[in-house]
Design a protein around this motif. Structure first.
Motif, short mmCIF file in Angstrom:
data_model
loop_
_atom_site.label_atom_id
_atom_site.label_comp_id
_atom_site.label_asym_id
_atom_site.label_seq_id
_atom_site.Cartn_x
_atom_site.Cartn_y
_atom_site.Cartn_z
N PRO A 50 0.83 -1.21 0.00
CA PRO A 50 0.00 0.00 0.00
C PRO A 50 0.86 1.26 0.00
O PRO A 50 1.85 1.34 0.73
CB PRO A 50 -0.81 -0.12 1.28
CG PRO A 50 -0.03 -1.04 2.15
CD PRO A 50 0.72 -1.97 1.24
N MET A 51 0.51 2.21 -0.87
CA MET A 51 1.19 3.50 -0.91
C MET A 51 0.25 4.54 -0.35
O MET A 51 -0.91 4.59 -0.73
CB MET A 51 1.50 3.90 -2.35
CG MET A 51 2.41 2.97 -3.09
SD MET A 51 2.75 3.58 -4.73
CE MET A 51 1.16 3.46 -5.51
N THR A 52 0.75 5.36 0.56
CA THR A 52 -0.05 6.43 1.15
C THR A 52 0.25 7.73 0.41
O THR A 52 1.40 7.98 0.04
CB THR A 52 0.27 6.59 2.65
OG1 THR A 52 0.06 5.34 3.29
CG2 THR A 52 -0.61 7.63 3.29
N TRP A 53 -0.76 8.55 0.21
CA TRP A 53 -0.63 9.82 -0.49
C TRP A 53 0.46 10.67 0.13
O TRP A 53 0.62 10.71 1.34
CB TRP A 53 -1.96 10.56 -0.40
CG TRP A 53 -2.01 11.85 -1.13
CD1 TRP A 53 -2.40 12.03 -2.41
CD2 TRP A 53 -1.69 13.16 -0.62
NE1 TRP A 53 -2.33 13.35 -2.75
CE2 TRP A 53 -1.90 14.07 -1.65
CE3 TRP A 53 -1.23 13.62 0.60
CZ2 TRP A 53 -1.68 15.43 -1.50
CZ3 TRP A 53 -1.00 14.98 0.76
CH2 TRP A 53 -1.23 15.86 -0.29
N ARG A 54 1.25 11.33 -0.71
CA ARG A 54 2.30 12.24 -0.26
C ARG A 54 2.07 13.60 -0.89
O ARG A 54 1.56 13.70 -2.00
CB ARG A 54 3.68 11.75 -0.71
CG ARG A 54 4.09 10.44 -0.13
CD ARG A 54 5.46 10.08 -0.65
NE ARG A 54 5.81 8.72 -0.28
CZ ARG A 54 6.92 8.13 -0.68
NH1 ARG A 54 7.77 8.74 -1.46
NH2 ARG A 54 7.17 6.91 -0.29
N LYS A 55 2.48 14.64 -0.20
CA LYS A 55 2.33 15.99 -0.73
C LYS A 55 3.06 16.12 -2.07
O LYS A 55 2.61 16.81 -2.98
CB LYS A 55 2.86 17.01 0.27
CG LYS A 55 2.57 18.43 -0.13
CD LYS A 55 2.96 19.40 0.96
CE LYS A 55 2.61 20.81 0.56
NZ LYS A 55 2.97 21.78 1.59
#
Length: 52
Positions: free
Chosen positions: A22-27
């Motif tokens: 899983p990849m979490t949103w990054r700015k």
């Protein structure tokens, strides 16, 4: 010091196309989140197996 000071569990996630992590949103990905497919350069280098 700037940084995310909210609830990180509320950020959007999606799986990596290569490894499935899983990849979490990054700015950093704010403008291109829809195009992000891989969690790392290593996964980007591995071509997914195409079935013919």
């Amino acid at each position: 010091m700037s940084g995310f000071k909210g609830n990180k569990a509320a950020l959007p996630q999606k799986p990596c196309a290569a490894c499935g992590r899983p990849m979490t949103w990054r700015k950093k990905w704010a403008r291109s989140w829809d195009q992000v497919k891989y969690c790392s350069e290593r996964c980007r280098g591995e071509s997914p197996k195409k079935s013919s």
